[in-house]
Design a protein around this motif. Structure first.
Motif, short mmCIF file in Angstrom:
data_model
loop_
_atom_site.label_atom_id
_atom_site.label_comp_id
_atom_site.label_asym_id
_atom_site.label_seq_id
_atom_site.Cartn_x
_atom_site.Cartn_y
_atom_site.Cartn_z
N LYS A 111 0.83 -1.20 0.00
CA LYS A 111 0.00 0.00 0.00
C LYS A 111 0.86 1.26 0.00
CE LYS A 111 -3.92 2.14 2.38
NZ LYS A 111 -4.88 2.03 3.52
N ASP A 112 1.98 1.21 0.72
CA ASP A 112 2.88 2.36 0.75
C ASP A 112 3.52 2.59 -0.63
OD1 ASP A 112 2.61 2.98 3.52
OD2 ASP A 112 3.87 1.25 3.98
N VAL A 113 3.89 1.49 -1.30
CA VAL A 113 4.48 1.62 -2.64
C VAL A 113 3.44 2.16 -3.61
CG1 VAL A 113 5.64 0.41 -4.52
CG2 VAL A 113 6.08 -0.27 -2.16
N GLU A 114 2.21 1.64 -3.53
CA GLU A 114 1.14 2.11 -4.40
C GLU A 114 0.88 3.60 -4.21
OE1 GLU A 114 -2.06 -0.49 -3.33
OE2 GLU A 114 -1.61 -1.91 -4.95
N GLN A 115 0.92 4.05 -2.96
CA GLN A 115 0.70 5.47 -2.69
C GLN A 115 1.81 6.32 -3.30
OE1 GLN A 115 0.01 6.42 1.42
NE2 GLN A 115 0.25 8.61 1.12
#
Length: 201
Positions: free
Chosen positions: A94-98
């Motif tokens: 989720k952090d990478v996607e953000q």
């Protein structure tokens, strides 16, 4: 003598970016990350470094020769697989996607994260690292090795050969078997099977 020729072998050092077309005419940017093979058909081109530089400059809209760029695709960038080594500082997908979402808007100047949304390109990266297993594509469950190309970023609107000047199109490797919408990992040992020829007008 040209560094990139039919006898070239990947090794730690310079990163090469090349361009490929799948069997449906979609375009991908292939970043070899030192260890990914380049197709023999591509390596057979005289003065290949110059051609790849011209293609890359055109992609970044920094060409001194080809100044007419295709219309903005106004699409989105979708994260698929990503490097466990490169993104080891982020704890979750989720952090990478953000991070990708923040950097991928098509109205920004061209950077890697918005090549799909702005240009319509798929982006594949070679698995890198200083030793086997240091890097791996997060989200892929099969076996991989250094040099294998994994699908990193996906466009929602696709580029085609028409998005390149005619003078540069012969520098794009063509496949009759790969489908960028379904093929998430390309075996580095089979790069010549995947891309046996170059585009011809």
């Amino acid at each position: 003598m040209s560094i990139l020729n039919i006898h070239w072998k990947p090794e730690f050092g310079t990163i090469y970016t090349w361009f490929a077309m799948d069997k449906f005419g979609r375009i991908a940017v292939m970043v070899n990350n030192c260890f990914g093979n380049l197709p023999k058909a591509l390596l057979s081109i005289n003065n290949l470094e110059l051609l790849l530089d011209q293609l890359t400059d055109y992609m970044w809209e920094e060409s001194e020769i080809f100044k007419s760029y295709p219309k903005n695709k106004c699409g989105r960038t979708v994260l698929d697989l990503y490097s466990g080594l490169r993104f080891d500082y982020l704890p979750t997908r989720k952090d990478v996607e953000q991070l990708i979402q923040e950097r991928s808007h098509y109205e920004q100047k061209p950077i890697e994260c918005n090549l799909p949304s702005r240009k319509g390109f798929f982006v594949y990266h070679g698995i890198e690292g200083s030793f086997e297993g240091e890097d791996y594509p997060v989200g892929f469950n099969g076996n991989t090795k250094m040099g294998d190309y994994f699908r990193y970023l996906i466009p929602t609107v696709y580029a085609s050969i028409e998005d390149f000047p005619e003078e540069l199109r012969h520098g794009i490797a063509v496949s009759d078997m790969v489908d960028f919408t379904t093929d998430r990992l390309l075996d580095n040992d089979k790069i010549n099977e995947y891309f046996p020829r170059m585009y011809q007008q």
